[in-house]
Design a protein around this motif. Structure first.
Motif, PDB file in Angstrom:
ATOM      1  N   GLY A   1     -35.114  -1.984  15.552  1.00 22.94           N
ATOM      2  CA  GLY A   1     -35.507  -3.314  16.003  1.00 22.94           C
ATOM      3  C   GLY A   1     -36.815  -3.825  15.426  1.00 22.94           C
ATOM      4  O   GLY A   1     -37.842  -3.159  15.518  1.00 22.94           O
ATOM      5  N   ASP A   2     -36.759  -5.003  14.806  1.00 23.86           N
ATOM      6  CA  ASP A   2     -37.989  -5.705  14.425  1.00 23.86           C
ATOM      7  C   ASP A   2     -38.622  -6.304  15.673  1.00 23.86           C
ATOM      8  O   ASP A   2     -39.839  -6.424  15.782  1.00 23.86           O
ATOM      9  CB  ASP A   2     -37.682  -6.827  13.430  1.00 23.86           C
ATOM     10  N   ILE A   3     -37.756  -6.694  16.615  1.00 25.71           N
ATOM     11  CA  ILE A   3     -38.169  -7.196  17.928  1.00 25.71           C
ATOM     12  C   ILE A   3     -37.374  -6.397  18.952  1.00 25.71           C
ATOM     13  O   ILE A   3     -36.159  -6.259  18.823  1.00 25.71           O
ATOM     14  CB  ILE A   3     -37.865  -8.699  18.095  1.00 25.71           C
ATOM     15  N   VAL A   4     -38.058  -5.867  19.961  1.00 22.21           N
ATOM     16  CA  VAL A   4     -37.394  -5.131  21.037  1.00 22.21           C
ATOM     17  C   VAL A   4     -37.616  -5.907  22.319  1.00 22.21           C
ATOM     18  O   VAL A   4     -38.756  -6.174  22.704  1.00 22.21           O
ATOM     19  CB  VAL A   4     -37.935  -3.687  21.162  1.00 22.21           C
TER      20      VAL A   4
ATOM     21  N   THR B   1     -28.167 -15.761  17.501  1.00 18.19           N
ATOM     22  CA  THR B   1     -27.417 -15.453  16.278  1.00 18.19           C
ATOM     23  C   THR B   1     -27.192 -16.727  15.467  1.00 18.19           C
ATOM     24  O   THR B   1     -27.247 -16.696  14.235  1.00 18.19           O
ATOM     25  CB  THR B   1     -26.071 -14.760  16.572  1.00 18.19           C
ATOM     26  N   LYS B   2     -26.998 -17.823  16.155  1.00 18.45           N
ATOM     27  CA  LYS B   2     -26.847 -19.112  15.467  1.00 18.45           C
ATOM     28  C   LYS B   2     -28.140 -19.483  14.721  1.00 18.45           C
ATOM     29  O   LYS B   2     -28.107 -20.095  13.663  1.00 18.45           O
ATOM     30  CB  LYS B   2     -26.490 -20.202  16.483  1.00 18.45           C
ATOM     31  N   ALA B   3     -29.268 -19.055  15.272  1.00 19.32           N
ATOM     32  CA  ALA B   3     -30.571 -19.325  14.649  1.00 19.32           C
ATOM     33  C   ALA B   3     -30.889 -18.339  13.524  1.00 19.32           C
ATOM     34  O   ALA B   3     -31.918 -18.465  12.868  1.00 19.32           O
ATOM     35  CB  ALA B   3     -31.677 -19.280  15.705  1.00 19.32           C
ATOM     36  N   GLY B   4     -30.011 -17.346  13.311  1.00 18.45           N
ATOM     37  CA  GLY B   4     -30.187 -16.430  12.197  1.00 18.45           C
ATOM     38  C   GLY B   4     -30.660 -15.035  12.546  1.00 18.45           C
ATOM     39  O   GLY B   4     -30.905 -14.229  11.660  1.00 18.45           O
ATOM     40  N   PHE B   5     -30.787 -14.720  13.830  1.00 21.04           N
ATOM     41  CA  PHE B   5     -31.197 -13.379  14.225  1.00 21.04           C
ATOM     42  C   PHE B   5     -29.987 -12.453  14.253  1.00 21.04           C
ATOM     43  O   PHE B   5     -28.876 -12.871  14.559  1.00 21.04           O
ATOM     44  CB  PHE B   5     -31.849 -13.385  15.618  1.00 21.04           C
ATOM     45  N   ASP B   6     -30.226 -11.195  13.957  1.00 17.26           N
ATOM     46  CA  ASP B   6     -29.215 -10.148  14.043  1.00 17.26           C
ATOM     47  C   ASP B   6     -29.487  -9.413  15.346  1.00 17.26           C
ATOM     48  O   ASP B   6     -30.578  -8.864  15.529  1.00 17.26           O
ATOM     49  CB  ASP B   6     -29.344  -9.224  12.827  1.00 17.26           C
TER      50      ASP B   6
ATOM     51  N   MET C   1     -40.145  -6.897   6.906  1.00 21.29           N
ATOM     52  CA  MET C   1     -39.002  -7.495   7.555  1.00 21.29           C
ATOM     53  C   MET C   1     -38.245  -8.333   6.537  1.00 21.29           C
ATOM     54  O   MET C   1     -38.840  -9.087   5.795  1.00 21.29           O
ATOM     55  CB  MET C   1     -39.451  -8.342   8.742  1.00 21.29           C
ATOM     56  N   GLY C   2     -36.957  -8.163   6.542  1.00 25.14           N
ATOM     57  CA  GLY C   2     -36.122  -8.837   5.567  1.00 25.14           C
ATOM     58  C   GLY C   2     -35.849 -10.281   5.928  1.00 25.14           C
ATOM     59  O   GLY C   2     -36.566 -10.907   6.704  1.00 25.14           O
ATOM     60  N   LEU C   3     -34.765 -10.782   5.371  1.00 24.34           N
ATOM     61  CA  LEU C   3     -34.381 -12.166   5.586  1.00 24.34           C
ATOM     62  C   LEU C   3     -34.037 -12.420   7.057  1.00 24.34           C
ATOM     63  O   LEU C   3     -34.389 -13.434   7.618  1.00 24.34           O
ATOM     64  CB  LEU C   3     -33.194 -12.508   4.678  1.00 24.34           C
ATOM     65  N   PHE C   4     -33.343 -11.475   7.689  1.00 26.09           N
ATOM     66  CA  PHE C   4     -32.960 -11.614   9.089  1.00 26.09           C
ATOM     67  C   PHE C   4     -33.722 -10.608   9.932  1.00 26.09           C
ATOM     68  O   PHE C   4     -33.824  -9.448   9.566  1.00 26.09           O
ATOM     69  CB  PHE C   4     -31.459 -11.371   9.263  1.00 26.09           C
ATOM     70  N   MET C   5     -34.232 -11.065  11.048  1.00 26.86           N
ATOM     71  CA  MET C   5     -34.927 -10.155  11.950  1.00 26.86           C
ATOM     72  C   MET C   5     -33.906  -9.533  12.895  1.00 26.86           C
ATOM     73  O   MET C   5     -33.037 -10.211  13.423  1.00 26.86           O
ATOM     74  CB  MET C   5     -35.996 -10.885  12.743  1.00 26.86           C
ATOM     75  N   GLN C   6     -34.055  -8.238  13.088  1.00 24.72           N
ATOM     76  CA  GLN C   6     -33.191  -7.470  13.972  1.00 24.72           C
ATOM     77  C   GLN C   6     -33.791  -7.468  15.375  1.00 24.72           C
ATOM     78  O   GLN C   6     -34.915  -7.009  15.557  1.00 24.72           O
ATOM     79  CB  GLN C   6     -33.083  -6.041  13.451  1.00 24.72           C
ATOM     80  N   ILE C   7     -33.055  -7.989  16.358  1.00 23.42           N
ATOM     81  CA  ILE C   7     -33.482  -7.928  17.754  1.00 23.42           C
ATOM     82  C   ILE C   7     -32.693  -6.817  18.419  1.00 23.42           C
ATOM     83  O   ILE C   7     -31.458  -6.810  18.388  1.00 23.42           O
ATOM     84  CB  ILE C   7     -33.253  -9.268  18.493  1.00 23.42           C
ATOM     85  N   ALA C   8     -33.402  -5.858  19.005  1.00 24.28           N
ATOM     86  CA  ALA C   8     -32.785  -4.733  19.696  1.00 24.28           C
ATOM     87  C   ALA C   8     -33.011  -4.876  21.191  1.00 24.28           C
ATOM     88  O   ALA C   8     -34.132  -5.159  21.626  1.00 24.28           O
ATOM     89  CB  ALA C   8     -33.385  -3.419  19.196  1.00 24.28           C
ATOM     90  N   VAL C   9     -31.950  -4.681  21.964  1.00 30.57           N
ATOM     91  CA  VAL C   9     -32.053  -4.802  23.418  1.00 30.57           C
ATOM     92  C   VAL C   9     -31.489  -3.529  24.051  1.00 30.57           C
ATOM     93  O   VAL C   9     -30.269  -3.381  24.174  1.00 30.57           O
ATOM     94  CB  VAL C   9     -31.307  -6.042  23.948  1.00 30.57           C
ATOM     95  N   PRO C  10     -32.381  -2.601  24.446  1.00 28.90           N
ATOM     96  CA  PRO C  10     -31.903  -1.379  25.101  1.00 28.90           C
ATOM     97  C   PRO C  10     -31.584  -1.630  26.575  1.00 28.90           C
ATOM     98  O   PRO C  10     -32.105  -2.568  27.185  1.00 28.90           O
ATOM     99  CB  PRO C  10     -33.097  -0.432  24.964  1.00 28.90           C
TER     100      PRO C  10
END
Length: 166
Positions: free
Chosen positions: A72-75, A31-36, A1-10
Protein backbone atom coordinates in the motif's frame (compact mmCIF):
# COMPACT_ATOMS: atom_id res chain seq x y z
CA UNK A 1 5.10 5.79 -6.44
CA UNK A 2 4.07 4.94 -9.94
CA UNK A 3 1.32 6.23 -12.15
CA UNK A 4 -1.41 4.73 -9.94
CA UNK A 5 -1.38 4.85 -6.18
CA UNK A 6 -2.20 1.61 -4.40
CA UNK A 7 -4.70 1.98 -1.54
CA UNK A 8 -4.62 -0.93 0.90
CA UNK A 9 -7.45 -1.53 3.36
CA UNK A 10 -6.78 -4.23 5.97
CA UNK A 11 -9.52 -5.74 8.12
CA UNK A 12 -9.84 -4.35 11.62
CA UNK A 13 -8.30 -6.66 14.23
CA UNK A 14 -10.10 -5.30 17.29
CA UNK A 15 -12.84 -7.83 18.08
CA UNK A 16 -15.58 -5.30 18.76
CA UNK A 17 -14.91 -3.05 15.76
CA UNK A 18 -17.85 -3.03 13.33
CA UNK A 19 -16.79 -0.08 11.15
CA UNK A 20 -14.78 -0.27 7.94
CA UNK A 21 -12.40 2.33 6.53
CA UNK A 22 -13.81 2.04 3.00
CA UNK A 23 -17.22 0.96 1.74
CA UNK A 24 -17.92 -0.36 -1.78
CA UNK A 25 -19.46 2.94 -2.96
CA UNK A 26 -16.25 4.76 -2.03
CA UNK A 27 -14.18 2.09 -3.77
CA UNK A 28 -16.11 2.77 -6.96
CA UNK A 29 -15.41 6.52 -6.75
CA UNK A 30 -11.73 6.06 -5.96
CA UNK A 31 -11.12 3.55 -8.75
CA UNK A 32 -12.87 5.91 -11.15
CA UNK A 33 -10.41 8.60 -10.01
CA UNK A 34 -7.50 6.30 -10.90
CA UNK A 35 -6.62 4.63 -7.60
CA UNK A 36 -5.86 0.92 -7.41
CA UNK A 37 -7.71 -0.52 -4.39
CA UNK A 38 -6.90 -3.74 -2.54
CA UNK A 39 -8.93 -4.88 0.47
CA UNK A 40 -8.34 -7.73 2.86
CA UNK A 41 -10.66 -10.71 2.49
CA UNK A 42 -13.59 -10.34 4.91
CA UNK A 43 -13.06 -6.57 5.35
CA UNK A 44 -16.75 -5.70 5.38
CA UNK A 45 -18.22 -8.81 7.00
CA UNK A 46 -19.04 -7.07 10.31
CA UNK A 47 -20.49 -4.03 8.54
CA UNK A 48 -22.73 -5.98 6.17
CA UNK A 49 -20.57 -5.76 3.02
CA UNK A 50 -19.52 -8.88 1.12
CA UNK A 51 -16.21 -9.38 -0.67
CA UNK A 52 -18.15 -9.63 -3.95
CA UNK A 53 -19.46 -6.08 -3.45
CA UNK A 54 -15.91 -4.78 -3.13
CA UNK A 55 -14.88 -6.69 -6.26
CA UNK A 56 -17.87 -5.36 -8.22
CA UNK A 57 -16.88 -1.84 -7.15
CA UNK A 58 -13.37 -2.36 -8.54
CA UNK A 59 -11.29 -3.55 -5.59
CA UNK A 60 -9.06 -6.60 -5.57
CA UNK A 61 -9.72 -8.85 -2.55
CA UNK A 62 -6.47 -10.12 -1.02
CA UNK A 63 -6.03 -12.95 1.49
CA UNK A 64 -2.42 -12.24 2.45
CA UNK A 65 -2.56 -9.42 5.04
CA UNK A 66 1.22 -8.96 5.15
CA UNK A 67 1.45 -8.59 1.36
CA UNK A 68 -1.48 -6.19 1.37
CA UNK A 69 0.10 -3.96 4.02
CA UNK A 70 3.51 -4.03 2.29
CA UNK A 71 2.06 -3.01 -1.09
CA UNK A 72 0.00 0.00 0.00
CA UNK A 73 1.10 3.50 -0.95
CA UNK A 74 -1.85 4.58 1.22
CA UNK A 75 -3.16 2.40 4.06
CA UNK A 76 -6.67 3.13 5.32
CA UNK A 77 -8.08 1.72 8.50
CA UNK A 78 -10.33 2.74 11.38
CA UNK A 79 -8.22 1.88 14.43
CA UNK A 80 -4.53 2.46 15.08
CA UNK A 81 -2.07 -0.15 13.84
CA UNK A 82 -0.07 -2.50 16.02
CA UNK A 83 3.71 -2.16 16.14
CA UNK A 84 3.88 -5.38 14.09
CA UNK A 85 1.65 -3.80 11.43
CA UNK A 86 3.98 -0.79 11.24
CA UNK A 87 6.96 -3.08 10.65
CA UNK A 88 5.18 -4.45 7.59
CA UNK A 89 4.30 -1.09 6.01
CA UNK A 90 6.05 0.18 2.90
CA UNK A 91 8.63 2.89 3.59
CA UNK A 92 7.20 6.23 2.51
CA UNK A 93 3.56 5.16 2.60
CA UNK A 94 0.74 7.25 4.05
CA UNK A 95 -1.21 5.69 6.91
CA UNK A 96 -4.66 7.11 7.71
CA UNK A 97 -6.63 6.09 10.81
CA UNK A 98 -7.39 7.09 14.37
CA UNK A 99 -3.98 7.13 16.09
CA UNK A 100 -4.21 8.88 19.49
CA UNK A 101 -0.82 10.53 18.84
CA UNK A 102 -0.63 12.39 22.16
CA UNK A 103 -0.76 9.12 24.10
CA UNK A 104 0.79 6.66 21.65
CA UNK A 105 4.39 7.93 21.57
CA UNK A 106 5.89 4.51 20.81
CA UNK A 107 3.51 4.10 17.86
CA UNK A 108 4.31 7.55 16.46
CA UNK A 109 8.05 6.99 16.90
CA UNK A 110 7.84 3.62 15.12
CA UNK A 111 6.01 5.22 12.19
CA UNK A 112 8.60 7.98 11.97
CA UNK A 113 11.48 5.49 12.11
CA UNK A 114 9.86 3.47 9.30
CA UNK A 115 9.40 6.60 7.17
CA UNK A 116 5.61 6.39 7.28
CA UNK A 117 3.56 9.59 7.00
CA UNK A 118 0.59 9.40 9.34
CA UNK A 119 -2.73 11.20 9.26
CA UNK A 120 -4.62 10.92 12.53
CA UNK A 121 -8.34 11.27 11.84
CA UNK A 122 -9.16 12.69 15.26
CA UNK A 123 -6.64 15.49 14.73
CA UNK A 124 -8.33 16.88 11.61
CA UNK A 125 -9.97 20.16 12.66
CA UNK A 126 -13.73 20.32 12.45
CA UNK A 127 -15.17 23.68 11.55
CA UNK A 128 -18.85 24.47 11.56
CA UNK A 129 -18.81 24.55 7.75
CA UNK A 130 -17.19 21.11 7.60
CA UNK A 131 -19.19 19.57 10.44
CA UNK A 132 -20.84 17.01 8.16
CA UNK A 133 -17.40 15.86 6.98
CA UNK A 134 -15.96 15.10 10.41
CA UNK A 135 -14.53 11.65 11.13
CA UNK A 136 -17.12 10.78 13.79
CA UNK A 137 -19.93 11.57 11.35
CA UNK A 138 -18.17 9.73 8.54
CA UNK A 139 -17.45 6.52 10.44
CA UNK A 140 -20.74 6.47 12.33
CA UNK A 141 -23.13 6.98 9.45
CA UNK A 142 -22.93 3.66 7.56
CA UNK A 143 -23.41 1.75 10.80
CA UNK A 144 -26.21 4.05 12.00
CA UNK A 145 -28.22 3.61 8.81
CA UNK A 146 -28.43 -0.14 9.44
CA UNK A 147 -30.60 0.29 12.54
CA UNK A 148 -33.85 0.67 10.62
CA UNK A 149 -36.46 3.40 10.53
CA UNK A 150 -36.16 4.33 14.22
CA UNK A 151 -32.44 4.89 13.78
CA UNK A 152 -32.98 7.13 10.77
CA UNK A 153 -35.51 9.30 12.55
CA UNK A 154 -33.19 9.52 15.57
CA UNK A 155 -30.34 10.50 13.22
CA UNK A 156 -32.51 13.27 11.72
CA UNK A 157 -33.44 14.54 15.21
CA UNK A 158 -29.82 14.59 16.36
CA UNK A 159 -28.76 16.20 13.08
CA UNK A 160 -31.31 18.99 13.57
CA UNK A 161 -30.09 19.57 17.12
CA UNK A 162 -26.49 19.81 15.94
CA UNK A 163 -27.38 22.23 13.16
CA UNK A 164 -29.47 24.41 15.45
CA UNK A 165 -26.51 24.95 17.79
CA UNK A 166 -24.45 26.56 15.03
Amino acid sequence: MGLFMQIAVPSETHGLEKRVALIPDSVKKLTKAGFDIQVEKGLGDHAGFQDAQYEEAGAKVVEDRAALMAAGDIVLRVRKPTLEDIDGLKKGCIHISYLDPYNEHELVDAMAAKGVSAISMEMIPRTTRAQKNGCAEFTGKPRGLRHGHAGRSEERRVGKECRSRW
